[in-house]
Scaffold this motif. Sequence first.
Motif, PDB file in Angstrom:
ATOM      1  N   ALA A  49       0.825  -1.206   0.000  1.00 43.25           N
ATOM      2  CA  ALA A  49       0.000   0.000   0.000  1.00 43.25           C
ATOM      3  C   ALA A  49       0.861   1.257   0.000  1.00 43.25           C
ATOM      4  O   ALA A  49       0.571   2.228  -0.699  1.00 43.25           O
ATOM      5  CB  ALA A  49      -0.945  -0.008   1.197  1.00 43.25           C
ATOM      6  N   SER A 101       2.313   1.891  -3.379  1.00 39.47           N
ATOM      7  CA  SER A 101       1.340   2.186  -4.415  1.00 39.47           C
ATOM      8  C   SER A 101       1.227   3.687  -4.629  1.00 39.47           C
ATOM      9  O   SER A 101       1.181   4.471  -3.687  1.00 39.47           O
ATOM     10  CB  SER A 101      -0.030   1.612  -4.032  1.00 39.47           C
ATOM     11  OG  SER A 101      -1.020   2.025  -4.957  1.00 39.47           O
ATOM     12  N   SER A 128      -1.293   5.189  -5.658  1.00 44.48           N
ATOM     13  CA  SER A 128      -2.649   5.631  -5.360  1.00 44.48           C
ATOM     14  C   SER A 128      -2.864   5.932  -3.888  1.00 44.48           C
ATOM     15  O   SER A 128      -3.945   6.350  -3.496  1.00 44.48           O
ATOM     16  CB  SER A 128      -3.651   4.560  -5.812  1.00 44.48           C
ATOM     17  OG  SER A 128      -3.429   3.344  -5.108  1.00 44.48           O
ATOM     18  N   VAL A 129      -1.850   5.711  -3.067  1.00 42.36           N
ATOM     19  CA  VAL A 129      -1.959   5.926  -1.626  1.00 42.36           C
ATOM     20  C   VAL A 129      -1.087   7.108  -1.230  1.00 42.36           C
ATOM     21  O   VAL A 129       0.086   7.180  -1.605  1.00 42.36           O
ATOM     22  CB  VAL A 129      -1.523   4.667  -0.845  1.00 42.36           C
ATOM     23  CG1 VAL A 129      -1.546   4.939   0.654  1.00 42.36           C
ATOM     24  CG2 VAL A 129      -2.442   3.501  -1.171  1.00 42.36           C
ATOM     25  N   ARG A 154      -0.508   7.907   1.959  1.00 44.35           N
ATOM     26  CA  ARG A 154       0.096   7.677   3.263  1.00 44.35           C
ATOM     27  C   ARG A 154       1.590   7.440   3.142  1.00 44.35           C
ATOM     28  O   ARG A 154       2.065   6.836   2.180  1.00 44.35           O
ATOM     29  CB  ARG A 154      -0.540   6.455   3.941  1.00 44.35           C
ATOM     30  CG  ARG A 154      -1.957   6.675   4.404  1.00 44.35           C
ATOM     31  CD  ARG A 154      -2.460   5.488   5.207  1.00 44.35           C
ATOM     32  NE  ARG A 154      -2.532   4.267   4.417  1.00 44.35           N
ATOM     33  CZ  ARG A 154      -1.856   3.161   4.698  1.00 44.35           C
ATOM     34  NH1 ARG A 154      -1.045   3.119   5.738  1.00 44.35           N
ATOM     35  NH2 ARG A 154      -1.984   2.081   3.944  1.00 44.35           N
TER      36      ARG A 154
END
Length: 685
Positions: free
Chosen positions: A340, A343, A345-346, A348
């Motif tokens: 994650a 990625s 698209s994250v 964080r």
Amino acid sequence: MAAGIHVLCVDDDPDVRSVTAATLERARSEFVVSTATSGRDGLSRLDGTESEPERPAIDCIVSDYEMPGMDGLEFLAAVRERDPEMPFLLFTGTGSEAIASEAISAGVTDYLRKGTGTDRYAVLANRIENAVEKRRAERAKRESERELERYRTLVETVDDPMYVLDAEGNCTIVNEAFCELLGVDRDRIVGESISEFISREALERGAKTVYHLHGSDRTSDRFEFTIGTEDGTERVGEANVTALTDGDGRFTGSTAVVRDITARKRRERELARYERIVDLAPIALFVLDANATITWCNDEFADAFTEEIDALIGTPFPELIERGYYDERVIGKYTDEVRALLSSSVDRTRAKYQVRFRSNDDEKRIHDVHTELLPLEDGEFVGTIHAIRDITRRRRSQRELERQNDRLEEFASVVSHDLRNPLNVARGTLDLHAEDCPQSGESIDRIRWSLQRMDDLIDRLLSLARHGRTIGEQTPVSLSSSVHRAWNAVDTANATLECAVETTIVADEGRLQALLENLFRNAVEHGSTGSPSHAQEDAVEHGSTSPDSHARQDTGRRGASSEPSVADAPADSVEHGSSDADSRAQQERSGVTVTVGPLETDAGDDRPVRGFYVADDGPGFDSEPDDLFEFGYTTAEDGTGFGLAIVEGIAEAHGWTVTARNGDDGGARVEISGVDVRDDRSGPT
């Protein structure tokens, strides 16, 4: 004395050539003498040293004057065309002042008449040596000047600060970058000692560095030094130093390229500071590489394992799972979180999750794990860094708190349902009894007041059970407005309010009003005043809340109250044998004055206040102030002992401090300090 002087002796007389060569070599061991039979032969020998590099170069020419085909002066002219600086001594048996003058005009190095003794050859040897030494010195000087010029060109063209010092440490050349580093004009630096711009310690370190360079095979070395600038600031420089020498190896100075490493040293200090913080932080830290192998960990992490820290470093993390420290589900959590974070698209940058850990003493623990990616290298994943907090105790406390809250909620439900229902039944029955027995009005009023008092106790118990020490969102609140709202919500009878606060504080507005209501109720009930001649002062202890103490005129009531109303209290209720006259005298007593004022700063300056106080002009406290905030503590026979306890709970939930004491001029005084006070001019304090 120079070594290896190659002399070319040109003379058409073979005996003279032989004697001259032998005598010179015997006079100086460093002399190597070659001979030539004529000027043309001498030119061939001179040209041959250029075409045949293996042959030693000629350092000096000794020539006769009278020679067939080319005399000495013609030979000199031809030599000067090839080498204008070649030492050329005219050593002739026949000569005159005219020849000597012509030879000097032609640029001969020296002129010497031949003689019959060996003294002339000794003089010749000295003059050869002097001429060669002079030429070599001039050549070395020119080479040094050329080298200096090369350094000058180099210094002026590079972007890094550079300087050149002479043998005494004076600045002879500096470039613009060095001037900018010092913040000084070039004219201020050139000619000045470098000691004017660096510390004494740095000067000694630099001198030692150059000294060791001059006596070793190394060509350069470096040292750090402090640079003092014109504006008083100090910068740190690193000088890469080269010692300068002349052709004979004599020290002539030094040159250095300087790097401003102030920022680097600052980063090094910050890194060292962070390393100390990491060492001291009671948080377990470890680093995994791309293959999930532990590459670093601190002592706090290693303490949880039976293995030593050196054994843990280099251990693949899955092995810790195999050894029973972690559940195998940790791998799945770690993999999902890292994917994650990688990625696009994250947004964080940090993952947070919890894992179960079995310690070396076989105790099950809960770890709160924070994971971040290590900086990518060429866009490639290289590993992660982890911070671990043991939240086992916090989770246990959380569960215990949840159980306590459940019990409190159950308690509140019991109080609300199981106690209010009987009270409602009692009220209904009392109303029926009042209708049936109108002559029992006084007794009914006393019972009605007692029921209302029980209802008040239930309200306070519910407040304690449901709210405890918790508060909601804190926002800026007008303290003056909250004071007046709280005052209007309390049965204040004929008491008087003096509000001397005009400021804004940060608080939970509802809980702040509850705090103020309890303080006002306590002040009104416990601080009633009257003339010392009144007998009630002997009969009613400060702080009592008997039915008599509630006997007030309706005209003094302000707003709704959870306390029994004055209409519900029996007008002639008597405590400790008080009479109807006593009760009426109590009603006629002057009401208490309650004051709300600011707590000034310790410095007594114009900064915003740090809190507020609520005071009355009654008799004051006759108990230890610390006892007043204990749950259930009261000096009144019908008191609950919850009012000030609730005040303390609300205050502590805000982070405030509440204290109680008797006022300087009498009366009770409760102070609330540590309040976040807002001032429109200065912001939060």
